[in-house]
Structure formats: C-alpha cells, structure tokens
Design a protein around this motif. Sequence first.
Motif: not given
Lengths: 221, 221
Positions: B9, B45, B48-49, B52-53, B56, B62, B64, B77, B80-81, B148, B155
């Motif tokens: 995890t 699986n 994939r979790e 997602r982390t 974010a 991602h 779809p 970018a 922006d950064i 943040c 990045e």
Amino acid sequence: MSQATDPQTTRIPHQLREMLISGEVAPGEKLSEQRLAQGLGTSRNTLREAFRTLAAEGLLIHHPNRGVFVAAPDEAAILDIYRLRRVVQRGAVEAALPGHPALKDMAECVAGAEQARGAGDWRGVATQNMAYHRAMVRLADSPRLSACFDSTMAEMRLAFGQIEDSAFLHEPYIELNAGLLRAILRGNHLTALAQLDAYLNRSEQAILGAFARMRSATGSR
Amino acid sequence: MSQATDPQTTRIPHQLREMLISGEVAPGEKLSEQRLAQGLGTSRNTLREAFRTLAAEGLLIHHPNRGVFVAAPDEAAILDIYRLRRVVQRGAVEAALPGHPALKDMAECVAGAEQARGAGDWRGVATQNMAYHRAMVRLADSPRLSACFDSTMAEMRLAFGQIEDSAFLHEPYIELNAGLLRAILRGNHLTALAQLDAYLNRSEQAILGAFARMRSATGSR
DNA sequence: CGCATCAGGATTGTTGAACAATCTAGACTC
DNA sequence: GAGTCTAGATTGTTCAACAATCCTGATGCG
C-alpha cells in the motif's frame, strides 16, 4: 448535474467528493469499503481507487489496515490552512491586473452572497464566500496554485462540518469581501492587502473560537 | 533505504515516485499496467491504486481508456510552475523568522551543492538546489504549503528530464542561493526578495530556453 | 498516392470471489 | 477493574474473467 459520461473512474471520485463537501458524511466518520461500495453501486476495488484520489487531496485519511476516515481538521490544521491562505491570497492580490476575468467572478460572488443572505440561506452565503476566495486566487493565473487552494478550501468545508455553522460565522464577511474587491478594482493594492489581512485574521479567530466552544461543550478530545 | 514496512500500500507508490523523479522512466512514456505490475511484483489492482495517488500529485497523467503516462510538463506548465513559485517562495521569505530551523537546512544545501560541484556531480547540484528551495518554503511553517510546493518541484524534475540537463542549468544558482540565504540571515527582506526574483527569472528563462532548443532540434511538436 | 473503413488484437475498466493479515469487540480470567 | 484471549469483521492483495475501448495494420476506394 452529476451525469455519467466517462463512468465510474471519474464518477465515483466526484460523487464521493460531493458527499464530503456537502456534509453527507461527517468529518471523522469511518467509511466502510463494503457498505459504501454497495451504496455507490460499484465494487470494492473501484472504490479503493477513488479513496486514493481523495486521500491525496487531503479529504480522506487513510490509516493502513484500519480503514479510511473523513478528514477532521483540528485547530492545528486551521492554523496551517490560514498560514497557507496568507501566502497564497496575498500573492494573488499582488498579481491582480485590471480587468482580469476573475474580478467579475468575485463581484458575482458578492452579489450572490447578498442575495443568499436576503433569503436567510447561510449555507449559500458560505458557498459564495468560498467561491469568492477561489476566484481571488485565480487572479494569479496559475492552475496549479488554484488546484492547491481549492483542495485546501474543501478541507475548510470539513472544518465547518465539525462546528456549529451559524450565521455569524459568515455574515460579517460579505461586507469585507465587497470592500476588498473595491480596493482591488481601484488598483489600491496596499489597502487591498490590509483588508485581506483583516479578513483572514478575523475569520481565523472566529473559527478557532467555534472550535474552543465545541471542545468545552462536548468531551475535550 | 526503501524497505518494506507497511508493504505494498505504501511501498508501491514510493517506488513508483522514485522511478519518476530519478528519471528511470521518461516523461511522456506510457506505463503499461500489466508489464509494470509484473516488474514491481504486484497485481494490476494494487498498481492502479498507486497510479491514482501519483496522478493526484501531478506526476502521472491519466487518460481514461488509454492508460497512464508520465507527466511531461511543457512550456505552459513551466510558466505556471514559476507563477506558483513566485507566490509561494515570496511568501516564505516574507515569513522568515531569525533562527528558523529551515535556515540551517538551506545552509547545508548550499554547502552540499558546492561539494557536488567540486566533484563534477551536476545531478547532485540539481538535487541540492531543489532541497534548498523546499527548505525555503518550510520557513512558512505550513505543512500543506510545503506539500504543494514539494509535488510542484517533483514536476520540475520531469521537466528537466525532457531537456539536456547540462551544467549551466544549475551552476549559476549556487552563488545566487548563497547570496539569497545571506540576505535572509541578515534580516534584509527587501534584498532577499529582490534576489529571489532574480533567481526565479533567470532560472525560468534558462529552462524555457532549453525547451526552445529542444523543439528546434527534435521534431517541433 | 492519400485517405476512409474495418477487422483483430491488445489494453484498460470493472467486477466478484477468495484468502491472508490485521484490527476490533466482547467474553473471560484473575 | 485490568489484562488476555478468542471469534468475527474489515482491510490488503491477488487472480481470473469479461465488457468496453483503443490502437494497429490491412484493405479498398477515389
């Protein structure tokens, strides 16, 4: 409003986020995978993916082997959030350029808040207030900064969810917001910054006070 | 260093993050679920979790039904950064208090960078430079702001991964960082802010220039 | 030659079942 | 009343399977 376009992968996190900021689930509450998956009409695996997204946003807290809980910001979190707000929102005000589209958004939020106050809709006032400040951050023209600020504001919602969300927590700020906007429009950055500080200090104090009352009312911890 | 404590995890996202910031996988590259899961010794699986982390956090993108890709920050970018950096780092410098622990961290980063330069280790110089600026943001004493900023800096690593990461992109800043730190220690906030602006402008220009050279060298798009 | 169409295969999306590992609650002992 | 222990529930993790979607290359047409 929340339709099924890309289904599941995007729908479940959205739906969960809505549940969180609307207060449908209480801060601190444990979210059972089995039960919630059934309630949302999805599988445990898909729900767990959504959990990861929301946890990364700070709205959920993941305790390994124990489950995920709705974030319940405490006093320390409030202090942290307001430190962040001071940095980010000051920067946004300093970056404000005349005629920026976000200024119109801010004006609309002020109008919307006044209207909601007239209707006695304090929840609406709170929503407009948050929208106002998010619009303010958009003055900085940085999607990344806005994203960071938006999820921080979502956390604030969870803070409000823990305290009595009464009128005086929102009413005074309609005027402050209007005045602050006028100062920005006038191009008077110094005044604007002063009013921003005044807003942040007063708002922070009000929330911390509400927390203190909650602590003494219910059990300490 | 990266041991198995809570396993899976937490291990998988950590491991993935390492792969990303170390450049083991290239920006823009597609990450196949099947292949990567096998490579990391886990299941689709669970992987994939982790996706997602990381998505974010902005390190993965991602699409779809198409897969996840390593983020490949472009010129927009970068702009922006740097807008974000101007807001956040100015705020941190303004909030700096004498004797703050982060100041010592910053000094160590300057020393570390000089040492790395002596050894001709430009990658090490870049790492110390990033650590320096993250320490600067810690001056604001806001974990949320630091979180943040940290993911924004991650990045930036992906941005560097796309351009020729040569010496002159890092060397000049060792001195600027040292001077900026001296100004902060001296309590001279005005000078510190001026030096910060100088750093940010110069650094931004250098990166954008490298991007422009890359565009004209390889195919445009 | 360029371009639209269209299988076929590969990849992602999503689910259900299953089992191991861990935690939680209640019963039990002293 | 405090500590211990067992049984049940929950999370962690994997696998297999299928539906939905995308990508590739082949085909055919203008």
